[in-house]
Design a protein around this motif. Structure first.
Motif, PDB file in Angstrom:
ATOM      1  N   LEU A  99       0.857  -1.183   0.000  1.00  0.00           N
ATOM      2  CA  LEU A  99       0.000   0.000   0.000  1.00  0.00           C
ATOM      3  C   LEU A  99       0.895   1.235   0.000  1.00  0.00           C
ATOM      4  CD1 LEU A  99      -2.898   1.214   0.318  1.00  0.00           C
ATOM      5  CD2 LEU A  99      -2.452   1.254   2.785  1.00  0.00           C
ATOM      6  N   ARG A 100       0.800   2.042  -1.068  1.00  0.00           N
ATOM      7  CA  ARG A 100       1.587   3.275  -1.159  1.00  0.00           C
ATOM      8  C   ARG A 100       0.674   4.457  -0.869  1.00  0.00           C
ATOM      9  NH1 ARG A 100       4.518   4.751  -5.748  1.00  0.00           N
ATOM     10  NH2 ARG A 100       6.382   5.183  -4.506  1.00  0.00           N
ATOM     11  N   VAL A 101       1.041   5.231   0.144  1.00  0.00           N
ATOM     12  CA  VAL A 101       0.196   6.315   0.635  1.00  0.00           C
ATOM     13  C   VAL A 101       0.961   7.630   0.533  1.00  0.00           C
ATOM     14  CG1 VAL A 101      -1.145   7.189   2.596  1.00  0.00           C
ATOM     15  CG2 VAL A 101      -0.915   4.725   2.245  1.00  0.00           C
ATOM     16  N   SER A 102       0.292   8.668   0.026  1.00  0.00           N
ATOM     17  CA  SER A 102       0.863  10.006  -0.037  1.00  0.00           C
ATOM     18  C   SER A 102       0.168  10.892   0.981  1.00  0.00           C
ATOM     19  CB  SER A 102       0.685  10.583  -1.445  1.00  0.00           C
ATOM     20  OG  SER A 102       1.005  11.958  -1.479  1.00  0.00           O
ATOM     21  N   SER A 103       0.938  11.835   1.574  1.00  0.00           N
ATOM     22  CA  SER A 103       0.374  12.705   2.608  1.00  0.00           C
ATOM     23  C   SER A 103       1.184  13.990   2.694  1.00  0.00           C
ATOM     24  CB  SER A 103       0.394  11.987   3.959  1.00  0.00           C
ATOM     25  OG  SER A 103       0.106  12.879   5.026  1.00  0.00           O
ATOM     26  N   PRO A 104       0.572  15.095   3.164  1.00  0.00           N
ATOM     27  CA  PRO A 104       1.367  16.285   3.485  1.00  0.00           C
ATOM     28  C   PRO A 104       2.411  15.962   4.554  1.00  0.00           C
ATOM     29  CG  PRO A 104      -0.976  16.804   3.452  1.00  0.00           C
ATOM     30  CD  PRO A 104      -0.872  15.313   3.368  1.00  0.00           C
ATOM     31  N   CYS A 132       5.720  11.421   1.941  1.00  0.00           N
ATOM     32  CA  CYS A 132       5.269  12.714   2.456  1.00  0.00           C
ATOM     33  C   CYS A 132       5.780  13.846   1.570  1.00  0.00           C
ATOM     34  CB  CYS A 132       5.757  12.919   3.891  1.00  0.00           C
ATOM     35  SG  CYS A 132       4.976  11.798   5.080  1.00  0.00           S
ATOM     36  N   SER A 133       4.877  14.705   1.149  1.00  0.00           N
ATOM     37  CA  SER A 133       5.232  15.842   0.308  1.00  0.00           C
ATOM     38  C   SER A 133       4.137  16.884   0.436  1.00  0.00           C
ATOM     39  CB  SER A 133       5.375  15.416  -1.149  1.00  0.00           C
ATOM     40  OG  SER A 133       5.526  16.542  -1.996  1.00  0.00           O
ATOM     41  N   ASP A 134       4.520  18.154   0.413  1.00  0.00           N
ATOM     42  CA  ASP A 134       3.529  19.223   0.452  1.00  0.00           C
ATOM     43  C   ASP A 134       3.061  19.620  -0.942  1.00  0.00           C
ATOM     44  OD1 ASP A 134       3.304  19.439   3.196  1.00  0.00           O
ATOM     45  OD2 ASP A 134       4.950  20.855   3.379  1.00  0.00           O
ATOM     46  N   HIS A 135       3.461  18.866  -1.961  1.00  0.00           N
ATOM     47  CA  HIS A 135       2.993  19.096  -3.322  1.00  0.00           C
ATOM     48  C   HIS A 135       2.112  17.919  -3.744  1.00  0.00           C
ATOM     49  CE1 HIS A 135       5.717  22.485  -3.825  1.00  0.00           C
ATOM     50  NE2 HIS A 135       6.651  21.744  -3.242  1.00  0.00           N
ATOM     51  N   TYR A 136       1.101  18.208  -4.555  1.00  0.00           N
ATOM     52  CA  TYR A 136       0.217  17.155  -5.020  1.00  0.00           C
ATOM     53  C   TYR A 136       0.990  16.168  -5.891  1.00  0.00           C
ATOM     54  CZ  TYR A 136      -4.236  19.112  -3.431  1.00  0.00           C
ATOM     55  OH  TYR A 136      -5.277  19.543  -2.661  1.00  0.00           O
ATOM     56  N   VAL A 137       0.655  14.902  -5.744  1.00  0.00           N
ATOM     57  CA  VAL A 137       1.262  13.874  -6.574  1.00  0.00           C
ATOM     58  C   VAL A 137       0.218  13.349  -7.554  1.00  0.00           C
ATOM     59  CG1 VAL A 137       2.907  13.194  -4.790  1.00  0.00           C
ATOM     60  CG2 VAL A 137       0.679  12.052  -4.901  1.00  0.00           C
ATOM     61  N   ASP A 138       0.702  12.810  -8.648  1.00  0.00           N
ATOM     62  CA  ASP A 138      -0.165  12.168  -9.632  1.00  0.00           C
ATOM     63  C   ASP A 138      -0.320  10.718  -9.221  1.00  0.00           C
ATOM     64  OD1 ASP A 138      -1.147  10.734 -11.896  1.00  0.00           O
ATOM     65  OD2 ASP A 138      -0.466  12.346 -13.216  1.00  0.00           O
ATOM     66  N   LEU A 139      -1.506  10.345  -8.756  1.00  0.00           N
ATOM     67  CA  LEU A 139      -1.714   9.016  -8.208  1.00  0.00           C
ATOM     68  C   LEU A 139      -1.379   7.931  -9.215  1.00  0.00           C
ATOM     69  CD1 LEU A 139      -3.249  10.751  -6.098  1.00  0.00           C
ATOM     70  CD2 LEU A 139      -4.871   8.863  -5.883  1.00  0.00           C
ATOM     71  N   ILE A 140      -1.805   8.109 -10.454  1.00  0.00           N
ATOM     72  CA  ILE A 140      -1.600   7.071 -11.457  1.00  0.00           C
ATOM     73  C   ILE A 140      -0.124   7.009 -11.851  1.00  0.00           C
ATOM     74  CG2 ILE A 140      -2.219   6.247 -13.739  1.00  0.00           C
ATOM     75  CD1 ILE A 140      -4.480   6.098 -11.695  1.00  0.00           C
ATOM     76  N   ALA A 141       0.453   8.156 -12.210  1.00  0.00           N
ATOM     77  CA  ALA A 141       1.837   8.170 -12.685  1.00  0.00           C
ATOM     78  C   ALA A 141       2.809   7.750 -11.595  1.00  0.00           C
ATOM     79  CB  ALA A 141       2.197   9.564 -13.197  1.00  0.00           C
ATOM     80  N   ASP A 142       2.522   8.113 -10.342  1.00  0.00           N
ATOM     81  CA  ASP A 142       3.430   7.803  -9.240  1.00  0.00           C
ATOM     82  C   ASP A 142       3.093   6.500  -8.524  1.00  0.00           C
ATOM     83  OD1 ASP A 142       4.872  10.125  -9.705  1.00  0.00           O
ATOM     84  OD2 ASP A 142       3.598  11.321  -8.402  1.00  0.00           O
ATOM     85  N   GLY A 143       2.079   5.795  -9.008  1.00  0.00           N
ATOM     86  CA  GLY A 143       1.741   4.500  -8.412  1.00  0.00           C
ATOM     87  C   GLY A 143       1.252   4.601  -6.983  1.00  0.00           C
ATOM     88  N   ILE A 144       0.508   5.664  -6.657  1.00  0.00           N
ATOM     89  CA  ILE A 144      -0.010   5.873  -5.308  1.00  0.00           C
ATOM     90  C   ILE A 144      -1.392   5.223  -5.193  1.00  0.00           C
ATOM     91  CG2 ILE A 144      -0.685   7.585  -3.593  1.00  0.00           C
ATOM     92  CD1 ILE A 144       2.298   7.529  -4.168  1.00  0.00           C
ATOM     93  N   ASP A 145      -1.588   4.449  -4.134  1.00  0.00           N
ATOM     94  CA  ASP A 145      -2.894   3.818  -3.910  1.00  0.00           C
ATOM     95  C   ASP A 145      -3.883   4.788  -3.271  1.00  0.00           C
ATOM     96  OD1 ASP A 145      -2.373   0.954  -4.693  1.00  0.00           O
ATOM     97  OD2 ASP A 145      -0.815   1.191  -3.172  1.00  0.00           O
TER      98      ASP A 145
END
Length: 305
Positions: A99-104, A132-145
């Motif tokens: 599970l890959r999770v992105s967050s501020p 963790c990043s304060d910039h939006y990530v591209d869920l599809i391109a970056d493989g974020i669930d």
């Protein structure tokens, strides 16, 4: 054109792991395979599809243009396969996979990381990666669930589930209040030094709100003197150090207020409540690992409210 019947679909997962990890060695460690085996699978996959996917030198690995397109398609195929398995496996099936999770950055450290630790405790077969990043990530391109996002969301085709809400408070250090005094109205804030977040759309403008029983009042304040930073952690640190007052989230400043490191100014005023949301690609059957994260996160927020 290659025929899908000639392609070993298991190799898609290995190829995606190599691109995500950035090297054959790191991917091999993540997959629990020998590096030579990973290399062999990539070579055979390239032979099966008739295209070069990766350029490997002694010092680095890069993805070809064809490889980037194939990677994005492979991520979608693997996600769709996972959704199909989740749909037929039933609620009692173990939650597994990665599970890959992105967050501020600040919220990731304060809330998301503890929730993910609890999630792994409940589902030990699940591997978790927090980005963790304060910039939006591209869920599809970056493989974020799943991306945990705060505040108003831009229109998108992603699905969103509300997990909770937060507000921002006007806070300052005791030393700052002693020097500048306690404001009586929002307008008085404009003459005080302010710690501003440059990543916000209008970093020098405070959009404040307070309730009067059945009615409410709004006021915008333009701050002129500002110390500008690009992360919430730096803004909090500058505020504690007395460099100016800050407009900080309740979850990041609550402990500081309780300990006396910060005080609330104009405690009847705050920003309007904003949402904490889980964002994930649109699916009719969200994967079990995504559902598990949402359930765990809601429970953690309820316990710490």
């Amino acid at each position: 054109m290659a025929d899908v019947r000639d392609v070993n679909l298991n190799r898609l997962a290995i190829f995606v792991a190599v691109v995500d990890a950035g090297s054959l060695t790191a991917a091999a460690a993540r997959l629990g395979l020998a590096k030579t085996m990973v290399s062999t699978h990539i070579q055979r996959l390239e032979a099966e599809i008739g295209a070069s996917l990766l350029v490997r030198t002694t010092r680095r690995l890069s993805v070809t243009e064809a490889g980037r397109a194939f990677y994005e398609a492979s991520v979608k195929i693997l996600r769709a396969t996972e959704e199909a398995l989740s749909a037929v496996s039933g609620e009692t099936a173990p939650v597994r996979g990665t599970l890959r999770v992105s967050s501020p950055i600040d919220y990731g450290a304060l809330a998301v990381a503890p929730a993910l630790v609890e999630l792994r405790r409940e589902h030990p077969q699940l591997d978790v990666e927090l980005i963790c990043s304060d910039h939006y990530v591209d869920l599809i391109a970056d493989g974020i669930d799943v991306a945990i996002r705060l505040g108003r969301l831009a229109d998108s085709n992603y699905r969103a589930v509300k997990l909770g809400s937060f507000v921002k408070w006007i806070v300052a250090s005791p030393a700052f209040v002693e020097t500048w005094g306690m404001p009586r109205t929002p307008a008085e804030l404009s003459r005080m030094p302010f710690n501003a977040m440059t990543v916000l759309p209008h970093p020098l403008t405070l959009e404040l709100h307070r309730n009067h029983g059945d009615s409410s009042e709004k006021e915008n304040v333009r701050c002129e003197s500002a110390f500008q930073v690009n992360t919430a952690d730096a803004c909090r640190a500058a505020t504690i150090a007395g460099g100016g007052f800050g407009l900080l989230t309740d979850f990041s400043s609550g402990d500081d207020i309780a300990s006396g490191r910060l005080v609330r100014m104009l405690p009847q005023w705050s920003t309007e409540p904003a949402s904490i949301q889980a964002i994930f690609p649109p699916t009719s059957h969200p994967p079990a690992k995504v559902r598990a994260l949402i359930e765990t996160f809601k429970r953690q927020l309820a316990q710490t409210a």
